[in-house]
Design a protein around this motif. Sequence first.
Motif, PDB file in Angstrom:
ATOM      1  N   GLY A  35     -43.714 -34.480  61.080  1.00  0.00           N
ATOM      2  CA  GLY A  35     -43.348 -35.500  61.814  1.00  0.00           C
ATOM      3  C   GLY A  35     -42.211 -36.329  61.634  1.00  0.00           C
ATOM      4  N   ASP A  36     -41.357 -35.621  60.398  1.00  0.00           N
ATOM      5  CA  ASP A  36     -40.244 -36.519  60.032  1.00  0.00           C
ATOM      6  C   ASP A  36     -38.924 -35.887  60.311  1.00  0.00           C
ATOM      7  N   VAL A  37     -38.717 -34.557  60.266  1.00  0.00           N
ATOM      8  CA  VAL A  37     -37.367 -33.947  60.162  1.00  0.00           C
ATOM      9  C   VAL A  37     -37.497 -32.618  60.816  1.00  0.00           C
ATOM     10  N   TRP A  38     -36.445 -32.415  61.703  1.00  0.00           N
ATOM     11  CA  TRP A  38     -36.094 -31.170  62.312  1.00  0.00           C
ATOM     12  C   TRP A  38     -35.651 -30.192  61.448  1.00  0.00           C
ATOM     13  N   LYS A  39     -35.837 -28.679  61.481  1.00  0.00           N
ATOM     14  CA  LYS A  39     -35.432 -27.817  60.451  1.00  0.00           C
ATOM     15  C   LYS A  39     -35.298 -26.637  61.233  1.00  0.00           C
ATOM     16  N   ASN A  40     -34.139 -25.877  60.696  1.00  0.00           N
ATOM     17  CA  ASN A  40     -33.865 -24.573  61.209  1.00  0.00           C
ATOM     18  C   ASN A  40     -33.925 -23.771  60.404  1.00  0.00           C
ATOM     19  N   LEU A  41     -34.679 -22.668  60.296  1.00  0.00           N
ATOM     20  CA  LEU A  41     -34.942 -21.493  59.328  1.00  0.00           C
ATOM     21  C   LEU A  41     -34.275 -20.416  59.868  1.00  0.00           C
ATOM     22  N   ASP A  90     -35.966 -10.200  52.731  1.00  0.00           N
ATOM     23  CA  ASP A  90     -35.043 -11.126  53.639  1.00  0.00           C
ATOM     24  C   ASP A  90     -34.178 -11.948  52.722  1.00  0.00           C
ATOM     25  N   ALA A  91     -33.100 -12.747  53.182  1.00  0.00           N
ATOM     26  CA  ALA A  91     -32.748 -13.878  52.542  1.00  0.00           C
ATOM     27  C   ALA A  91     -32.100 -14.677  53.724  1.00  0.00           C
ATOM     28  N   GLY A  92     -32.148 -16.098  53.400  1.00  0.00           N
ATOM     29  CA  GLY A  92     -31.682 -16.961  54.465  1.00  0.00           C
ATOM     30  C   GLY A  92     -31.729 -18.327  53.960  1.00  0.00           C
ATOM     31  N   PHE A  93     -31.584 -19.459  54.957  1.00  0.00           N
ATOM     32  CA  PHE A  93     -31.473 -20.933  54.539  1.00  0.00           C
ATOM     33  C   PHE A  93     -32.497 -21.414  55.627  1.00  0.00           C
ATOM     34  N   VAL A  94     -32.761 -22.782  55.007  1.00  0.00           N
ATOM     35  CA  VAL A  94     -33.094 -23.849  55.609  1.00  0.00           C
ATOM     36  C   VAL A  94     -32.396 -25.133  55.930  1.00  0.00           C
ATOM     37  N   PHE A  95     -32.154 -25.194  56.897  1.00  0.00           N
ATOM     38  CA  PHE A  95     -31.006 -26.552  57.478  1.00  0.00           C
ATOM     39  C   PHE A  95     -32.025 -27.535  57.890  1.00  0.00           C
ATOM     40  N   PHE A  96     -31.680 -28.691  57.295  1.00  0.00           N
ATOM     41  CA  PHE A  96     -32.364 -30.006  57.720  1.00  0.00           C
ATOM     42  C   PHE A  96     -31.974 -30.940  58.718  1.00  0.00           C
ATOM     43  N   GLY A  97     -32.526 -31.377  59.414  1.00  0.00           N
ATOM     44  CA  GLY A  97     -31.696 -32.694  60.166  1.00  0.00           C
ATOM     45  C   GLY A  97     -32.064 -33.873  59.393  1.00  0.00           C
ATOM     46  N   GLU A  98     -31.822 -34.965  60.085  1.00  0.00           N
ATOM     47  CA  GLU A  98     -31.753 -36.467  59.320  1.00  0.00           C
ATOM     48  C   GLU A  98     -33.137 -36.771  59.110  1.00  0.00           C
ATOM     49  N   SER A  99     -33.596 -37.173  57.935  1.00  0.00           N
ATOM     50  CA  SER A  99     -35.038 -37.317  57.799  1.00  0.00           C
ATOM     51  C   SER A  99     -35.135 -39.063  58.153  1.00  0.00           C
ATOM     52  N   ASN A 100     -36.057 -39.547  58.771  1.00  0.00           N
ATOM     53  CA  ASN A 100     -36.206 -40.889  58.982  1.00  0.00           C
ATOM     54  C   ASN A 100     -36.702 -41.641  58.102  1.00  0.00           C
ATOM     55  N   ALA A 101     -37.761 -40.924  57.150  1.00  0.00           N
ATOM     56  CA  ALA A 101     -38.334 -41.707  55.944  1.00  0.00           C
ATOM     57  C   ALA A 101     -37.070 -41.769  54.881  1.00  0.00           C
ATOM     58  N   ALA A 102     -36.372 -40.980  54.645  1.00  0.00           N
ATOM     59  CA  ALA A 102     -35.539 -40.928  53.599  1.00  0.00           C
ATOM     60  C   ALA A 102     -33.921 -41.515  53.813  1.00  0.00           C
ATOM     61  N   ASP A 103     -33.815 -41.705  55.354  1.00  0.00           N
ATOM     62  CA  ASP A 103     -32.571 -42.200  55.950  1.00  0.00           C
ATOM     63  C   ASP A 103     -31.562 -41.123  55.172  1.00  0.00           C
ATOM     64  N   ALA A 104     -31.902 -39.771  55.247  1.00  0.00           N
ATOM     65  CA  ALA A 104     -30.951 -38.978  54.532  1.00  0.00           C
ATOM     66  C   ALA A 104     -31.170 -37.649  55.073  1.00  0.00           C
ATOM     67  N   ARG A 105     -29.950 -36.857  55.098  1.00  0.00           N
ATOM     68  CA  ARG A 105     -30.396 -35.329  55.386  1.00  0.00           C
ATOM     69  C   ARG A 105     -30.846 -34.334  54.045  1.00  0.00           C
ATOM     70  N   PRO A 106     -31.762 -34.027  53.737  1.00  0.00           N
ATOM     71  CA  PRO A 106     -32.162 -33.215  52.690  1.00  0.00           C
ATOM     72  C   PRO A 106     -31.172 -32.084  52.469  1.00  0.00           C
ATOM     73  N   ALA A 107     -31.005 -31.636  51.248  1.00  0.00           N
ATOM     74  CA  ALA A 107     -30.117 -30.507  50.937  1.00  0.00           C
ATOM     75  C   ALA A 107     -30.506 -29.054  51.576  1.00  0.00           C
ATOM     76  N   THR A 108     -29.603 -28.478  51.880  1.00  0.00           N
ATOM     77  CA  THR A 108     -29.745 -27.050  52.505  1.00  0.00           C
ATOM     78  C   THR A 108     -30.668 -26.162  51.208  1.00  0.00           C
ATOM     79  N   LEU A 109     -31.491 -25.599  51.754  1.00  0.00           N
ATOM     80  CA  LEU A 109     -32.387 -24.752  50.842  1.00  0.00           C
ATOM     81  C   LEU A 109     -32.073 -23.036  51.125  1.00  0.00           C
TER      82      LEU A 109
END
Length: 295
Positions: free
Chosen positions: A166-172, A189-208
Amino acid sequence: MHNNTPRPRGAAPRVLPLAALCAGLALAQPALAQVTLDVIGPHEYDLPVGFKPFNVFVQYATFQDGRKAWDGSGDKRSAAAKTQTIVGLSKYVRFWSPESRPDIGLAYEVILPEVGIRNDATNSSNSGLGDPLTGPAIWYKPTPNSTLGFQTFFQIPVGNKDVGGGDVWKNLSSLFWDIQFERFSYTADAGFVFFGESNAADARPATLFHTNQRLGYKLNDSIEPFIALDYERQGSWTNRATGVKVAASRETTAGIGVMFSYFGNQSLTLRYSRGISGEDHGATDSFNLKYAYAW
């Protein structure tokens, strides 16, 4: 390709692993320590083309002992939150191959995580539905014994906050590939997780970034033991709500497992994985089970 298992309703049984593939994406839930997509097994991307549409249901169960964590020096220590997590992943997938392009395979799926977390440090527990995932995959076969594809899924922040939702959108999004030999199978496989803006952190977590590797050896048409290697790394970022900089984190895990195939349209996969190195990351210590049924 070395596969003598009967086909379910015109579809090769190797499509079963793709159902498992996408279920693994739900392991991006922050409540878990495992590497992203680490639930894949042998033949995960050993996929057919030119087949009739069919359906797959997969049920996963994972138990993660979270009482250890990697510190910033790469040493494994007792975690501040001594947790045990049980996750169920219920997934439905629709597979088809376009009549106009029978050399291409497609899949679309919906995954619902069920999460239970016990914290021994506070003698408390929480349970609920995690953030659901949905999205497509596409692939083709460069040779009869190989597969190359791409998948992209969105994780929707509507789950229970008590289990990390319930906090942040993600694209895998990731590339996947597979090569089959007479007895050996290699899928990865090899890929990335892209994060949207986190309401709790008031920030966008770094790409994984993550990668997952599986090497299996088929004893017969029903039994295939395998080894697993998984890795992920996430860059540092700043939690603006608290002003705290979140350190970059990584983990490498190794595991062993076995896949049982039966009745031509069902499979059961068991695996144990453990973290072998890491920094500022939960230490994986997990037992994993998957049941897949195609019709």
